[in-house]
Design a protein around this motif. Structure first.
Motif, PDB file in Angstrom:
ATOM      1  N   THR A 267       0.896  -1.268  -0.021  1.00 55.08           N
ATOM      2  CA  THR A 267      -0.005  -0.145   0.102  1.00 55.08           C
ATOM      3  C   THR A 267       0.830   1.492  -0.146  1.00 55.08           C
ATOM      4  O   THR A 267       0.682   2.197  -0.591  1.00 55.08           O
ATOM      5  CB  THR A 267      -0.894   0.012   1.351  1.00 55.08           C
ATOM      6  N   ARG A 268       1.931   1.270   0.839  1.00 53.35           N
ATOM      7  CA  ARG A 268       2.862   2.448   0.824  1.00 53.35           C
ATOM      8  C   ARG A 268       3.264   2.760  -0.602  1.00 53.35           C
ATOM      9  O   ARG A 268       3.472   3.506  -1.156  1.00 53.35           O
ATOM     10  CB  ARG A 268       3.867   2.035   1.969  1.00 53.35           C
ATOM     11  N   ASN A 269       3.812   1.530  -1.084  1.00 54.20           N
ATOM     12  CA  ASN A 269       4.572   1.460  -2.509  1.00 54.20           C
ATOM     13  C   ASN A 269       3.531   2.064  -3.478  1.00 54.20           C
ATOM     14  O   ASN A 269       3.934   2.789  -4.339  1.00 54.20           O
ATOM     15  CB  ASN A 269       4.884  -0.045  -2.939  1.00 54.20           C
ATOM     16  N   ALA A 270       2.237   1.634  -3.423  1.00 55.23           N
ATOM     17  CA  ALA A 270       1.419   2.186  -4.212  1.00 55.23           C
ATOM     18  C   ALA A 270       1.018   3.491  -4.222  1.00 55.23           C
ATOM     19  O   ALA A 270       0.919   4.379  -5.339  1.00 55.23           O
ATOM     20  CB  ALA A 270       0.077   1.259  -4.284  1.00 55.23           C
ATOM     21  N   ARG A 271       0.799   4.088  -3.186  1.00 55.86           N
ATOM     22  CA  ARG A 271       0.471   5.361  -2.900  1.00 55.86           C
ATOM     23  C   ARG A 271       1.723   6.389  -3.285  1.00 55.86           C
ATOM     24  O   ARG A 271       1.620   7.264  -3.706  1.00 55.86           O
ATOM     25  CB  ARG A 271       0.345   5.709  -1.423  1.00 55.86           C
ATOM     26  N   ALA A 272       3.030   5.722  -3.086  1.00 58.71           N
ATOM     27  CA  ALA A 272       4.077   6.711  -3.701  1.00 58.71           C
ATOM     28  C   ALA A 272       4.185   6.598  -5.048  1.00 58.71           C
ATOM     29  O   ALA A 272       4.489   7.658  -5.545  1.00 58.71           O
ATOM     30  CB  ALA A 272       5.438   6.018  -2.855  1.00 58.71           C
ATOM     31  N   LEU A 273       4.088   5.607  -5.628  1.00 58.53           N
ATOM     32  CA  LEU A 273       4.117   5.382  -7.057  1.00 58.53           C
ATOM     33  C   LEU A 273       3.077   6.292  -7.851  1.00 58.53           C
ATOM     34  O   LEU A 273       3.256   7.004  -8.576  1.00 58.53           O
ATOM     35  CB  LEU A 273       4.139   4.030  -7.695  1.00 58.53           C
ATOM     36  N   PHE A 274       1.981   6.054  -7.315  1.00 61.77           N
ATOM     37  CA  PHE A 274       0.671   6.729  -8.191  1.00 61.77           C
ATOM     38  C   PHE A 274       0.343   8.297  -7.540  1.00 61.77           C
ATOM     39  O   PHE A 274      -0.459   8.952  -7.809  1.00 61.77           O
ATOM     40  CB  PHE A 274      -0.549   6.004  -8.108  1.00 61.77           C
ATOM     41  N   ARG A 275       1.022   8.501  -6.471  1.00 56.72           N
ATOM     42  CA  ARG A 275       0.757   9.712  -5.522  1.00 56.72           C
ATOM     43  C   ARG A 275      -0.553   9.648  -5.191  1.00 56.72           C
ATOM     44  O   ARG A 275      -1.265  10.825  -5.089  1.00 56.72           O
ATOM     45  CB  ARG A 275       1.409  10.974  -6.407  1.00 56.72           C
ATOM     46  N   LEU A 276      -1.156   8.751  -4.547  1.00 58.33           N
ATOM     47  CA  LEU A 276      -2.283   8.854  -3.674  1.00 58.33           C
ATOM     48  C   LEU A 276      -2.310   9.188  -2.312  1.00 58.33           C
ATOM     49  O   LEU A 276      -1.385   9.124  -1.831  1.00 58.33           O
ATOM     50  CB  LEU A 276      -2.801   7.329  -3.951  1.00 58.33           C
ATOM     51  N   PRO A 277      -3.407   9.834  -2.017  1.00 59.94           N
ATOM     52  CA  PRO A 277      -3.425  10.335  -0.689  1.00 59.94           C
ATOM     53  C   PRO A 277      -3.390   9.274   0.431  1.00 59.94           C
ATOM     54  O   PRO A 277      -4.024   8.191   0.158  1.00 59.94           O
ATOM     55  CB  PRO A 277      -4.717  11.434  -0.627  1.00 59.94           C
ATOM     56  N   ASP A 278      -2.879   9.412   1.494  1.00 61.21           N
ATOM     57  CA  ASP A 278      -3.321   8.552   2.686  1.00 61.21           C
ATOM     58  C   ASP A 278      -4.292   9.033   3.548  1.00 61.21           C
ATOM     59  O   ASP A 278      -4.343   9.900   4.081  1.00 61.21           O
ATOM     60  CB  ASP A 278      -1.892   8.610   3.597  1.00 61.21           C
ATOM     61  N   PRO A 279      -5.380   8.348   3.402  1.00 61.75           N
ATOM     62  CA  PRO A 279      -6.689   8.693   4.153  1.00 61.75           C
ATOM     63  C   PRO A 279      -6.591   8.940   5.480  1.00 61.75           C
ATOM     64  O   PRO A 279      -7.007   9.629   6.399  1.00 61.75           O
ATOM     65  CB  PRO A 279      -7.891   7.676   3.986  1.00 61.75           C
ATOM     66  N   SER A 280      -5.558   8.090   6.088  1.00 62.76           N
ATOM     67  CA  SER A 280      -5.430   8.142   7.532  1.00 62.76           C
ATOM     68  C   SER A 280      -4.767   9.433   8.082  1.00 62.76           C
ATOM     69  O   SER A 280      -4.675   9.948   9.273  1.00 62.76           O
ATOM     70  CB  SER A 280      -4.449   7.066   8.042  1.00 62.76           C
ATOM     71  N   ALA A 281      -4.045  10.004   7.105  1.00 63.39           N
ATOM     72  CA  ALA A 281      -3.385  11.400   7.403  1.00 63.39           C
ATOM     73  C   ALA A 281      -4.283  12.742   7.107  1.00 63.39           C
ATOM     74  O   ALA A 281      -3.708  13.634   7.162  1.00 63.39           O
ATOM     75  CB  ALA A 281      -2.013  11.441   6.451  1.00 63.39           C
TER      76      ALA A 281
END
Length: 283
Positions: A267-281
């Motif tokens: 999940t961390r990898n995907a969010r970094a690659l696609f620049r997706l937001p982290d909902p928990s943040a």
């Protein structure tokens, strides 16, 4: 080696696990969009918090964007599948380029080469693929790469690696990996991520499992490629994003990691690659 929790026979997740990202699904296809809200609800129920909704041409890019609109956690892409590259490539490419420059899409693709179906002449596929890769580099978006080779061959994997080598600085993912470990290393050397689908769970998927053993978990992603390739124990059913949980669980078993760690890291990898937001943040 970390002990892996037993895999439930029905493929349901262990409660309390970190969220997942399905990095490749085709929710605009008729097989899924008719009951899209139920599909998304089932995914959320097993912890699939975000989904990358992948296009195969400009029309499905618009349809994907429409599906993502108003549904938090869904993110569309734009691109032309190698089997869908039209004879009038220039006209379709102009549409793709306009979409990509709009800022509405998180990735370019899927694109790539497909010598399994031979639906489109290879030269036209290569022109399209290089255009996608160059645009992705220019816009600093990831490119989603499809590779399908002739049965028993990995030659197309070599050609794709050579073409990507011509576009220095492009980043992205080799989606639904079906190659061998040696070619996976070539893509890692180019800076790419490698994404694993339900094929990882298939009895005849040992070459994919060998690649998964090689790919560092920090460079691995998981996906469904829904509505295709449902993983065991859902084999034969319509695939949908909820089933990415079974693929993540199998990847954990192969890597000797906990299911929680595989979920958290991919999940961390995907969010970094696609620049997706982290909902928990958020907030």
């Amino acid at each position: 080696m970390v002990a892996v929790p037993p895999i439930p026979a029905d493929g349901s997740p262990v409660p309390g696990l970190p969220p997942l990202v399905d990095t490749h699904c085709h929710l605009a296809w008729d097989a899924l969009k008719a009951d899209i809200d139920d599909v998304v609800a089932r995914a959320r129920a097993v912890g699939v918090e975000q989904m990358v909704v992948v296009a195969t041409d400009s029309a499905t890019a618009e349809a994907s964007a429409d599906i993502c609109n108003g549904r938090p956690g869904l993110f569309p892409t734009t691109g032309i599948h190698p089997n869908d590259v039209p004879e009038d490539f220039a006209t379709e490419w102009a549409r793709i380029e306009t979409q990509a420059r709009s800022g509405r899409f998180v990735a370019i693709g899927e694109t790539g080469l497909d010598t399994y179906r031979d639906a489109v002449p290879l030269e036209r596929q290569q022109v399209s693929f290089l255009a996608h890769a160059r645009l992705a580099r220019e816009l600093d978006l990831p490119v989603i790469v499809h590779i399908r080779d002739r049965e028993g061959s990995f030659a197309t994997y070599s050609v794709v690696a050579e073409l990507l080598g011509e576009v220095s600085g492009v980043r992205g993912v080799i989606h639904c990996y079906t190659g061998d470990a040696a070619h996976a290393q070539r893509y890692l050397d180019l800076g790419f991520h490698v994404s694993f689908s339900g094929i990882l769970t298939f009895p005849k998927g040992e070459n994919v499992r060998e690649a998964a053993r090689l790919v560092p978990i920090e460079r691995a992603l998981v996906e469904t490629d829904a509505p295709f390739l449902a993983p065991v124990p859902h084999r034969g059913a319509r695939n949908e994003p909820a089933y990415v949980a079974a693929t993540a669980r199998r990847l954990a078993e192969i890597k000797g990691l906990s299911e929680a760690d595989v979920r958290r890291i991919t999940t961390r990898n995907a969010r970094a690659l696609f620049r997706l937001p982290d909902p928990s943040a958020a907030g």
